[in-house]
Design an enzyme around this catalytic site. Structure first.
Site, PDB file in Angstrom:
ATOM      1  N   CYS B  64      -9.363  30.441 -28.463  1.00 27.65           N
ATOM      2  CA  CYS B  64      -9.000  30.087 -27.096  1.00 27.65           C
ATOM      3  C   CYS B  64      -9.042  31.249 -26.108  1.00 27.65           C
ATOM      4  O   CYS B  64      -8.737  31.072 -24.943  1.00 27.65           O
ATOM      5  CB  CYS B  64      -7.656  29.364 -27.032  1.00 27.65           C
ATOM      6  SG  CYS B  64      -6.444  29.839 -28.244  1.00 27.65           S
ATOM      7  N   ASP B  66      -7.086  33.785 -25.959  1.00 32.65           N
ATOM      8  CA  ASP B  66      -5.752  34.302 -25.646  1.00 32.65           C
ATOM      9  C   ASP B  66      -5.555  35.673 -26.258  1.00 32.65           C
ATOM     10  O   ASP B  66      -6.142  35.988 -27.292  1.00 32.65           O
ATOM     11  CB  ASP B  66      -4.663  33.386 -26.230  1.00 32.65           C
ATOM     12  CG  ASP B  66      -4.697  32.001 -25.621  1.00 32.65           C
ATOM     13  OD1 ASP B  66      -4.102  31.098 -26.242  1.00 32.65           O
ATOM     14  OD2 ASP B  66      -5.308  31.821 -24.559  1.00 32.65           O
ATOM     15  N   CYS B  90      -1.917  30.087 -24.156  1.00 38.72           N
ATOM     16  CA  CYS B  90      -1.466  28.707 -24.065  1.00 38.72           C
ATOM     17  C   CYS B  90       0.032  28.602 -24.326  1.00 38.72           C
ATOM     18  O   CYS B  90       0.652  29.520 -24.858  1.00 38.72           O
ATOM     19  CB  CYS B  90      -2.235  27.837 -25.045  1.00 38.72           C
ATOM     20  SG  CYS B  90      -1.831  28.144 -26.782  1.00 38.72           S
ATOM     21  N   CYS B 133      -2.073  29.073 -33.202  1.00 42.94           N
ATOM     22  CA  CYS B 133      -1.395  29.953 -32.257  1.00 42.94           C
ATOM     23  C   CYS B 133      -0.219  30.650 -32.930  1.00 42.94           C
ATOM     24  O   CYS B 133      -0.045  31.846 -32.810  1.00 42.94           O
ATOM     25  CB  CYS B 133      -0.879  29.169 -31.054  1.00 42.94           C
ATOM     26  SG  CYS B 133      -2.165  28.274 -30.189  1.00 42.94           S
TER      27      CYS B 133
END
Lengths: 170, 147
Positions: B64, B66, B90, B133
Site C-alpha cells: 500500500c 505506507d 491506512c 498492516c
C-alpha cells in the site's frame, strides 16, 4: 484477450512503452461499441455481456493509462506477482520516503511543499524511465522493485497534494 | 536472531485497494477498538534518534505504499520506558501502531519480542485483509528489540 490487444497495441517488444496519445481515441472507439446505452432494451442475455465488456474496457483503459498500474499489470501477466507479495524493501528507500513524508507534515508554507513535490516528481519520472528500460530487457524482479518504489513516491505526491490536510496519517 | 513468526496467510492477504477515511471505516465493519486507536492514537511523535538509549525502526508496506517509524527508549534494566510512533498510512496501520506502542511500554525487551502479530490483529479485531498492516508493525517491533 489482454489489455494491450483490446486497444490494438502490441504487447511485444516493450509492453510498458505504449503510445499514450493513441490510447484515448482507441478507448473511445472501443467503448462506443459496447456502451450499455447503445444496447439498452435489447435482449436480456446481451445486457449482462455488454456490461461486463464495458467494465473490462474501462479497467483496461485505467490500467494502461497509469504507469504504475501498467507496470503492475505487466508483472501480473508475466506471472511475477499474483497478489499480496512478499516484497523486500530497500531500507534506504524507506528512510528517504519517511523523511519526505515528515518534511511535508512539518512544512509551514506552500512553497516548501511545492519544492518537495517538484523534487519528488523528478524521481517519479526517473522511476518511470527505469521501468521502461527494465521491461525492455524483461528484468521482472527489477521491474517489481522499481514499481514498488514508484508506489512509495506516489504516496509522497498524494500527501503533498493534500497538504495542509493530512492523508489519514499520524 | 529472533524473527517473529509471520504467517504466510497474513502476508498473502489481499493488498489494500484504497485509502481509508473515518466514515468508510465504519461502513467496512471495523471494530470500535480500531476506530478508537485510529481517531485517538496513542504515543504519536518522535524520540531524539541520536540518543544512545533510543532505538529507531522503520518499515514500509509495499502493497500500500505506507511507511511506519517506531522508536523505543530502553532503560538500564532493559525495560522499554518510552515508545513513540509515526505512521503514514491506512487506518489499520495507524491503529496497529498505536496499539503496539501501548502494549510494549513498560515491558522488558524479552517480553516485547514475544508479542505476536496475531495478538494485535485479534485485539483490534482486524478483518483478514488488514492483517498485513499489523504484521508489519509486529515485525518492526521485533527486529527493533533485536538490535
Amino acid at each position: 484477450m489482454g489489455y494491450h490487444e483490446m486497444f490494438g497495441f502490441t504487447y511485444e517488444p516493450n509492453p510498458f512503452d505504449i503510445d499514450i496519445s493513441a490510447l484515448r481515441p482507441r478507448f473511445r472507439k472501443a467503448i462506443t461499441v459496447v456502451h450499455p446505452d447503445r444496447w439498452a432494451g435489447r435482449d436480456e442475455g446481451k445486457e449482462q455481456l455488454i456490461q461486463s465488456l464495458s467494465t473490462t474496457l474501462n479497467n483496461a483503459n485505467r490500467t494502461l493509462a497509469d504507469p504504475l498500474q501498467r507496470a503492475l499489470y505487466i508483472l501480473k501477466r508475466e506471472g511475477v506477482i499474483t497478489d499480496g507479495e512478499n516484497i523486500v524493501d530497500d531500507p534506504e528507500l524507506i528512510m528517504d520516503v519517511m523523511e519526505s513524508r515528515e518534511a511535508i507534515e512539518n512544512a509551514e508554507t506552500q512553497e516548501e511543499v511545492n519544492q518537495i513535490r517538484k523534487e519528488n516528481q523528478e524521481k517519479v519520472e526517473e522511476s518511470v524511465h527505469e521501468i521502461s528500460k527494465l521491461v525492455a530487457v524483461k528484468d521482472w524482479s527489477g521491474v517489481l522493485t522499481a514499481a514498488t518504489k514508484l508506489k512509495y513516491l506516489r504516496g509522497i505526491d498524494d500527501a503533498a497534494r493534500e497538504w495542509p490536510r493530512s492523508l489519514h496519517d499520524h | 536472531m529472533f524473527r517473529s513468526a509471520i504467517s504466510k496467510t497474513v502476508l498473502n492477504a489481499a493488498p489494500r485497494a484504497s485509502r481509508v477515511t473515518a466514515r468508510p471505516l465504519l461502513a467496512r465493519g471495523y471494530h470500535e477498538k480500531v476506530i478508537s486507536h485510529y481517531e485517538k492514537p496513542r504515543n504519536v511523535g518522535s524520540l531524539p534518534k541520536n540518543d544512545i538509549d533510543v532505538g529507531t525502526g522503520l518499515v514500509g508496506a509495499p502493497a500500500c505504499g505506507d511507511v511506519m517509524k517506531l522508536q523505543i527508549r530502553v532503560d538500564e534494566n532493559g525495560v522499554i520506558s518510552d515508545v513513540k510512533f509515526k505512521t503514514f498510512g491506512c487506518g489499520s496501520a495507524i491503529a496497529s501502531s498505536s496499539y503496539m506502542t501501548e502494549r510494549v511500554k513498560g515491558l522488558s525487551l524479552e517480553d516485547a519480542e514475544k508479542i505476536k502479530n496475531t495478538e494485535i490483529a485479534k485485539e483490534l479485531c482486524l478483518p483478514p485483509v488488514k492483517l498485513h498492516c499489523s504484521s508489519n508493525v509486529g515485525r518492526r517491533c521485533h527486529s527493533l528489540c533485536d538490535s
